[in-house]
Design an enzyme around this catalytic site. Structure first.
Site, PDB file in Angstrom:
ATOM      1  N   ILE A  82     -39.947 -16.425 -16.564  1.00  0.00           N
ATOM      2  CA  ILE A  82     -40.927 -17.514 -16.520  1.00  0.00           C
ATOM      3  C   ILE A  82     -41.305 -18.004 -17.914  1.00  0.00           C
ATOM      4  O   ILE A  82     -41.650 -19.172 -18.095  1.00  0.00           O
ATOM      5  CB  ILE A  82     -42.175 -17.120 -15.710  1.00  0.00           C
ATOM      6  CG1 ILE A  82     -42.962 -18.384 -15.351  1.00  0.00           C
ATOM      7  CG2 ILE A  82     -43.025 -16.100 -16.452  1.00  0.00           C
ATOM      8  CD1 ILE A  82     -43.800 -18.283 -14.146  1.00  0.00           C
ATOM      9  N   ASP A  84     -48.319 -11.281 -17.236  1.00  0.00           N
ATOM     10  CA  ASP A  84     -49.442 -11.625 -18.112  1.00  0.00           C
ATOM     11  C   ASP A  84     -49.126 -11.273 -19.567  1.00  0.00           C
ATOM     12  O   ASP A  84     -49.261 -12.102 -20.470  1.00  0.00           O
ATOM     13  CB  ASP A  84     -50.682 -10.880 -17.628  1.00  0.00           C
ATOM     14  CG  ASP A  84     -51.983 -11.371 -18.236  1.00  0.00           C
ATOM     15  OD1 ASP A  84     -52.007 -12.443 -18.861  1.00  0.00           O
ATOM     16  OD2 ASP A  84     -53.005 -10.671 -18.052  1.00  0.00           O
TER      17      ASP A  84
END
Length: 190
Positions: free
Chosen positions: A20, A43
């Protein structure tokens, strides 16, 4: 259309295998924690790749709003990422389905898409929210991610909504989920 993509009017819904942090989109969604304090998994990877500018804005949001509760979303800069912004959303921690986890996960996707639309962000990439350390069952998460995306993109405002899966097994799971959507949930293909 192939098994990993569906067209809804002007919006392409895609499932891709990849990282991502390298997606070239208007917004990358971060599976954040409620304190917007960075962490591991997606994260940590987003903060590492994007640089300290992201955390500076997360700190400002935390000071102003106290963080981001499950099911909600906030937006920051993308720093060094190939995106304009990062939308931070907090998914639920799985508690055997006893704490409205499915509704909270749907809300995390819905709020991210609504925030992107409000910010004029027309291409967006999602990770699999809550399926790592938060232990949300991956099959349920895939169904919720795709059906919520379909519901929201029917209102327009996007050119592409991409679900980016880090592993081949997760990609395959999402492709199967896309293929099994019941007819009422799957609009006619263009």
């Amino acid at each position: 259309m192939t098994a990993d993509r569906l067209q809804f009017g002007d919006t392409l819904l895609r499932v891709v295998e990849g990282d991502i942090t390298v997606q070239e989109v208007d917004a990358i969604v971060n599976a954040a924690n409620a304190m917007l304090a960075g962490g591991g998994g997606v994260d940590g990877a987003i903060h590492m790749a994007g640089g300290p500018e992201i955390m500076v804005e997360c700190d400002e949001i935390r000071s102003r709003e106290g963080g981001c509760p499950p099911g909600r979303a906030v937006v920051t800069t993308a720093g060094r990422l190939n995106a304009k912004n990062v939308i931070h959303t907090v998914g639920p921690i799985w508690a055997s389905g006893r704490a409205d986890e499915e509704d909270l996960l749907a809300s995390a996707y819905r709020e991210s898409l609504r925030l992107a639309r409000a910010e004029g962000l027309r291409t967006i990439a999602f990770p699999a929210i809550s399926t790592g350390i938060y232990r949300f069952p991956k099959d349920k998460a895939a169904r919720i991610a795709l059906t919520t995306s379909i519901e929201e993109i029917s209102d327009g405002g996007f050119t592409e909504v991409r679900h980016v899966l880090f592993t081949r097994s997760d990609y395959d799971l999402y492709v199967r989920a896309m293929g099994s959507l019941s007819p009422p949930e799957r609009p006619a293909r263009d």
